[in-house]
Design an enzyme around this catalytic site. Structure first.
Site, mmCIF file in Angstrom:
data_model
loop_
_atom_site.group_PDB
_atom_site.id
_atom_site.type_symbol
_atom_site.label_atom_id
_atom_site.label_comp_id
_atom_site.label_asym_id
_atom_site.label_seq_id
_atom_site.Cartn_x
_atom_site.Cartn_y
_atom_site.Cartn_z
ATOM 1 N N GLY B 47 0.883 -1.167 0.000
ATOM 2 C CA GLY B 47 0.000 0.000 0.000
ATOM 3 C C GLY B 47 0.912 1.205 0.000
ATOM 4 C CD GLU B 48 1.875 4.781 -1.882
ATOM 5 O OE1 GLU B 48 2.842 5.399 -1.396
ATOM 6 O OE2 GLU B 48 1.965 4.092 -2.914
ATOM 7 C CB SER B 49 5.265 3.136 3.699
ATOM 8 O OG SER B 49 5.937 4.107 2.920
ATOM 9 C CB CYS B 79 5.666 -3.647 -1.169
ATOM 10 S SG CYS B 79 5.944 -2.256 -2.277
ATOM 11 N NE ARG B 106 9.064 5.479 0.948
ATOM 12 C CZ ARG B 106 8.340 6.608 0.869
ATOM 13 N NH1 ARG B 106 8.907 7.769 1.105
ATOM 14 N NH2 ARG B 106 7.079 6.558 0.568
ATOM 15 C CB ILE B 133 3.347 -2.837 -7.519
ATOM 16 C CG1 ILE B 133 2.801 -4.183 -8.029
ATOM 17 C CG2 ILE B 133 2.466 -1.668 -7.983
ATOM 18 C CD1 ILE B 133 2.714 -4.313 -9.539
ATOM 19 N NE ARG B 134 4.427 4.677 -7.817
ATOM 20 C CZ ARG B 134 4.608 5.405 -6.711
ATOM 21 N NH1 ARG B 134 4.281 4.934 -5.530
ATOM 22 N NH2 ARG B 134 5.106 6.607 -6.772
ATOM 23 C CG HIS B 169 3.297 -6.618 -3.834
ATOM 24 N ND1 HIS B 169 2.781 -6.014 -2.712
ATOM 25 C CD2 HIS B 169 3.871 -5.626 -4.546
ATOM 26 C CE1 HIS B 169 3.030 -4.718 -2.746
ATOM 27 N NE2 HIS B 169 3.699 -4.451 -3.849
ATOM 28 C CD GLU B 171 0.991 -8.703 -1.157
ATOM 29 O OE1 GLU B 171 1.993 -9.437 -1.028
ATOM 30 O OE2 GLU B 171 1.045 -7.462 -1.196
#
Lengths: 290, 191
Positions: B47-49, B79, B106, B133-134, B169, B171
């Site tokens: 997600g976004e940390s 991630c 990052r 993913i990024r 990821h 998942e």
């Protein structure tokens, strides 16, 4: 499905449960990131100002978008006009993370949307109903947002569109195979997409809500109606205390069923954006691009 | 066995489905009251940390979870979840639990156009399909940190005692082997 399309759907999965905020300057982008935005939409004028200014609205200046790319680490989205594939090529050239082919801008093509399968960068598109959503997915959108009515601060259309999509999905799940063929015909979409929705009870991509969210309660309402996250455009930087309101909306999206928490974070937020009721507005943006 | 999955933002449902497919009970952690004593492990999803870090503070979860990690609660971060655990960054002012002795770059693999997948060796598992993913990567590890996977000179999975971190990821795939690896860590801790 290409591998790249898979990664683009995956990025939308990472945005889930988050709030995507419209920002016009690097300073606003910083405020949004610090408030907990999971991505920002870089655009020169937020929808409320586009509505007020009138005239043709277009893709933002790439220099302005780059300025925001250099300021924050969260994903950056930007809008192109419906059907304007050259604006999309430009955004891809500056390595935008997500393109919004958006009815907020003046449409460039009144018949065709962009063939999004020709791009490596992901696209999000607006939809008022299941047919629109599936047509955009067929064209290559890897994320959907309900259209709502941008720049109004009036949540009624966001609610109407989310309810329409959820209700149409539920109807498909109860249909027999021969009925699904007919449903595909009526929705004007390929059978395979209809079959996916019928079997899984959801869209094949992430679905956010957009257009008219102005308060934490609005955001939680959209989440309880089935949104997987929320776009907030004018609602934040047209309000009295953007940082505080933005942070409250982020919290409301995470704990969207916790009324006590939402009550607490809704206190003393200052002025909400003034807003316009749907029967007072001249241009219905949601009617652009079907 | 009960695994808590941090559900503040991001791809937490994907982790829950992985554990469900392995017959393991999970619980979503959205606020302090969800972070109970009986959890045997915790997962920090993608997600976004920056979002998760901020919400961890506001919801008063940061300190209690950090203390549990320091006391040995098994944790698995993917991630953004890896970023939440990392002690240091090449390029970021945002610090979170600061428990995993690594330095992270990052978005080391770039913006969305840099997202990719590739099969690489994961120590103890074999070849594994890694989806970035990024994605970030690890540039340095401290003492006691075992490197589990690398792409060229970029470290993408590590273990330090009770902490398992992956820059990719698992998942997002159908391959449950990294989750099973974590469950073995949880079982070890229960013994």
């Amino acid at each position: 499905m290409t591998e790249r399309y898979g990664f683009n759907k995956n990025l939308a999965q990472m945005l889930k449960g988050g709030v995507i905020m419209d920002v016009s300057t690097p300073e606003q982008a910083k405020i949004a990131e610090a408030a907990g935005a999971c991505a920002v939409m870089a655009l020169e004028r937020i929808p409320a100002d586009i509505r007020a200014a009138g005239g043709v609205s277009r893709m933002s200046d790439p220099a302005m978008i780059k300025g925001i790319q250099q300021t924050v680490s969260i994903p950056i989205m930007a809008k192109v006009r419906i059907g304007h594939f050259v604006e999309a090529q430009i955004l891809q050239a500056i390595e935008i993370d997500y393109i919004d082919e958006s009815e907020v801008l003046s449409p460039a093509d009144d018949v065709y949307h962009i063939d999004k399968t020709q791009f490596d960068v992901p696209f999000v598109c607006g939809a008022q109903n299941l047919g629109e959503a599936l047509r955009r997915i067929q064209e290559g959108a890897s994320m959907i947002r309900t259209k709502g009515e941008p720049g109004t601060g009036d949540v009624v259309q966001a609610v109407r569109h989310m309810r329409a999509i959820q209700s149409e999905i539920r109807m498909l799940t109860s249909k027999s195979k021969d009925e699904l063929y007919d449903a595909a015909k009526k929705l004007a979409v390929p059978y395979e997409l209809v079959q996916y929705v019928a079997e899984n009870g959801k869209l094949p991509v992430v679905n956010f809500s957009a257009g008219g969210v102005a308060t934490p309660a609005d955001a939680a309402l959209m989440m309880q109606l089935g949104a997987q996250g929320v776009f907030v455009g004018s609602g934040i930087f047209k309000s009295g205390d953007p940082a505080k309101r933005a942070a409250a909306i982020v919290q409301a999206v995470t704990n969207f069923k916790d009324a006590k928490l939402i009550a607490a974070i809704s206190e003393d937020l200052g002025e909400a954006m003034v807003g316009i009721n749907e029967d007072e507005i001249q241009v219905l943006m949601a009617e652009r691009g079907k | 066995m009960k695994i808590g999955v941090l559900a503040l933002q991001g791809a937490f449902i994907e982790h829950i489905r992985m554990f469900e497919s392995l017959g393991v009970q999970t619980v979503e952690i959205r606020k302090l009251a969800d972070f109970t004593e009986d959890l045997d492990g915790i997962v920090f999803p993608g997600g976004e940390s920056t979002v998760m870090g901020k919400l961890l503070h506001e919801l008063e979860l940061m300190e209690p979870v950090k203390q549990a990690l320091q006391k040995g609660l098994p944790a698995f971060g993917t991630c953004a979840g890896l970023i939440l655990m990392a002690k240091k960054f090449v390029d970021s002012k945002f610090l979170h639990f600061q428990v995993l002795d690594v330095v992270v770059r990052r978005h080391g693999f770039g913006r969305q156009l840099g997202s990719f997948s590739a099969e690489h060796e994961f120590v103890g598992i074999g070849t594994y399909p890694m989806v970035f993913i990024r994605g970030p990567y690890i540039t340095e590890v401290g003492q006691g940190v075992e490197v589990l996977a690398k792409i060229d000179d970029k470290i993408v999975a590590v273990r330090q005692g009770n902490l398992l971190g992956a820059a990719f990821h698992p998942e997002l795939t159908d391959d449950t082997r990294v989750h099973e690896y974590f469950l073995k860590m949880v079982e070890e801790a229960l013994r």
